[in-house]
Design a protein around this motif. Structure first.
Motif, PDB file in Angstrom:
ATOM      1  N   GLY A 113     -85.367  92.064 -53.045  1.00 50.71           N
ATOM      2  CA  GLY A 113     -86.590  92.065 -53.848  1.00 50.71           C
ATOM      3  C   GLY A 113     -86.558  93.185 -54.880  1.00 50.71           C
ATOM      4  O   GLY A 113     -85.957  94.234 -54.638  1.00 50.71           O
ATOM      5  N   SER A 114     -87.196  92.949 -56.021  1.00 52.83           N
ATOM      6  CA  SER A 114     -87.149  93.963 -57.080  1.00 52.83           C
ATOM      7  C   SER A 114     -88.337  94.920 -56.978  1.00 52.83           C
ATOM      8  O   SER A 114     -88.827  95.418 -57.978  1.00 52.83           O
ATOM      9  N   GLY A 115     -88.798  95.182 -55.743  1.00 53.08           N
ATOM     10  CA  GLY A 115     -89.938  96.092 -55.545  1.00 53.08           C
ATOM     11  C   GLY A 115     -89.604  97.526 -55.903  1.00 53.08           C
ATOM     12  O   GLY A 115     -88.451  97.877 -56.081  1.00 53.08           O
ATOM     13  N   GLU A 139     -92.351 101.083 -52.397  1.00 57.99           N
ATOM     14  CA  GLU A 139     -92.646  99.929 -51.536  1.00 57.99           C
ATOM     15  C   GLU A 139     -91.585  99.739 -50.461  1.00 57.99           C
ATOM     16  O   GLU A 139     -91.869  99.457 -49.319  1.00 57.99           O
ATOM     17  N   GLN A 140     -90.302  99.886 -50.843  1.00 56.77           N
ATOM     18  CA  GLN A 140     -89.248  99.540 -49.884  1.00 56.77           C
ATOM     19  C   GLN A 140     -88.784 100.747 -49.093  1.00 56.77           C
ATOM     20  O   GLN A 140     -88.299 100.591 -47.984  1.00 56.77           O
ATOM     21  N   VAL A 143     -84.614  92.050 -46.213  1.00 55.75           N
ATOM     22  CA  VAL A 143     -83.973  90.743 -46.278  1.00 55.75           C
ATOM     23  C   VAL A 143     -82.917  90.560 -45.202  1.00 55.75           C
ATOM     24  O   VAL A 143     -82.775  89.500 -44.622  1.00 55.75           O
ATOM     25  N   THR A 168     -80.369  91.414 -57.336  1.00 53.67           N
ATOM     26  CA  THR A 168     -81.824  91.275 -57.404  1.00 53.67           C
ATOM     27  C   THR A 168     -82.231  89.814 -57.211  1.00 53.67           C
ATOM     28  O   THR A 168     -81.668  88.920 -57.847  1.00 53.67           O
ATOM     29  N   HIS A 169     -83.187  89.617 -56.337  1.00 58.09           N
ATOM     30  CA  HIS A 169     -83.701  88.266 -56.080  1.00 58.09           C
ATOM     31  C   HIS A 169     -84.300  87.682 -57.366  1.00 58.09           C
ATOM     32  O   HIS A 169     -85.136  88.310 -58.016  1.00 58.09           O
ATOM     33  N   HIS A 170     -83.848  86.497 -57.706  1.00 59.78           N
ATOM     34  CA  HIS A 170     -84.432  85.785 -58.858  1.00 59.78           C
ATOM     35  C   HIS A 170     -85.008  84.493 -58.297  1.00 59.78           C
ATOM     36  O   HIS A 170     -84.270  83.560 -57.959  1.00 59.78           O
ATOM     37  N   PRO A 171     -86.358  84.416 -58.149  1.00 60.26           N
ATOM     38  CA  PRO A 171     -86.958  83.302 -57.417  1.00 60.26           C
ATOM     39  C   PRO A 171     -86.620  81.935 -58.005  1.00 60.26           C
ATOM     40  O   PRO A 171     -86.404  80.969 -57.265  1.00 60.26           O
ATOM     41  N   SER A 209     -80.838  87.980 -63.167  1.00 65.59           N
ATOM     42  CA  SER A 209     -82.226  88.376 -63.454  1.00 65.59           C
ATOM     43  C   SER A 209     -82.328  89.437 -64.551  1.00 65.59           C
ATOM     44  O   SER A 209     -83.338  89.554 -65.224  1.00 65.59           O
ATOM     45  N   PHE A 252     -82.701  96.332 -58.478  1.00 66.07           N
ATOM     46  CA  PHE A 252     -83.478  96.395 -57.246  1.00 66.07           C
ATOM     47  C   PHE A 252     -83.508  97.854 -56.796  1.00 66.07           C
ATOM     48  O   PHE A 252     -82.897  98.721 -57.432  1.00 66.07           O
TER      49      PHE A 252
END
Ligand SMILES: O=C(O)c1ccccc1NCC(=O)[C@H](O)[C@H](O)COP(=O)(O)O
Length: 244
Positions: A127-129, A133-134, A140, A160-163, A169, A173
């Motif tokens: 996630g790109s939080g 936050e992380q 994951v 980085t997660h790209h939904p 992306s 991250f």
């Protein structure tokens, strides 16, 4: 005609951290990127503005070989492929490795490795939080079931997660999660690569903070959506200058 590829001799072998340039879309771009001397080049076979066809990649690689290029490792990028989709690409294009972005059927890893004798790269989407936050924790990894797949994997790539798309992306991250993966992989000897929002301007800072085996870039070496050879060269130069 034989073309000289000076960067091929510039010492890929001696580079401590490997560099992958992903998302090549034409013969000319592939030729110019190869001249910069990356360790791996990537072709996207998933829906994306960078998507390419297996037969064109086959033509580009054959052309460059005929011109005398020492090709880097070639990686085909897939998002949730079926066996048939993998087969269609690998029967048509001489790729060295297959990269699974996003979720995939775990049985495909063993199958593709034994049938095609290719390397298997698995992307772990992060996630790109924000860092806050992380806080260095990895949200994951437990869900990935990645440990069971390790016997069939050659490279783990954090990206980085790209939904919507599954990769490319252009966003970083939280690098604080990297040590938890290093810890996991230290015991099984798998190389860890990092992607997601890298570019000539931040790759040295990643490498100064984390000892990884390789880095992968796409958006960060583009200008107006096209690979920019000055940025590609500068990215590879910065990676080359890093000494683990
Ligand atoms: O690059 C794409 O368009 C792409 C599309 C769908 C799945 C994967 C894709 N790219 C995979 C890569 O290996 C990229 O280099 C990686 O995601 C980093 O991308 P970027 O953040 O743009 O540097």
């Amino acid at each position: 005609m034989t073309i000289t590829y000076p960067a091929d001799r510039a010492g890929r072998a001696s580079r401590a951290v490997k560099a992958k340039i992903c998302g090549l879309t034409t013969l000319d771009i592939t030729r110019r990127v190869v001249k910069c001397g990356p360790d791996h080049i990537g072709f996207v076979f998933a829906p994306s503005r960078r998507q390419v066809l297996p037969l064109e990649v086959n033509h580009w690689l054959k052309t460059l070989k005929a011109e005398g290029a020492a090709l880097p490792g070639t990686v085909g990028v897939f998002v949730q492929p079926t066996r048939q989709a993998l087969q269609e690409v690998l029967d048509a294009a001489p790729l060295d490795a297959v990269q699974f972005n996003a979720e995939h059927d775990p049985s495909l890893l063993e199958w593709v490795k034994s049938k095609y004798n290719v390397g298997v790269w698995v992307t772990v989407p992060i996630g790109s939080g924000s860092h806050a936050e992380q806080d260095g924790k990895d949200p994951v990894m437990p869900e990935m079931g990645i440990i069971r797949q390790i016997p069939f994997i050659d490279v783990i790539l954090l990206d980085t997660h790209h939904p919507a798309q599954g990769g490319g992306s252009g966003k970083t991250f939280d690098w604080n999660v990297i040590p938890s993966y290093q810890e996991l992989l230290r015991n099984c000897g798998l190389p860890l690569y990092v992607a997601g929002g890298l570019g000539p301007e931040n790759v040295a800072s990643l490498l100064a903070r984390h000892q990884v085996h390789g880095v992968d870039v796409s958006s960060g070496v583009e200008t107006n959506g096209t690979k920019d050879i000055d940025k590609v060269a500068s990215f590879i130069e910065r990676v080359s200058h890093h000494d683990n």
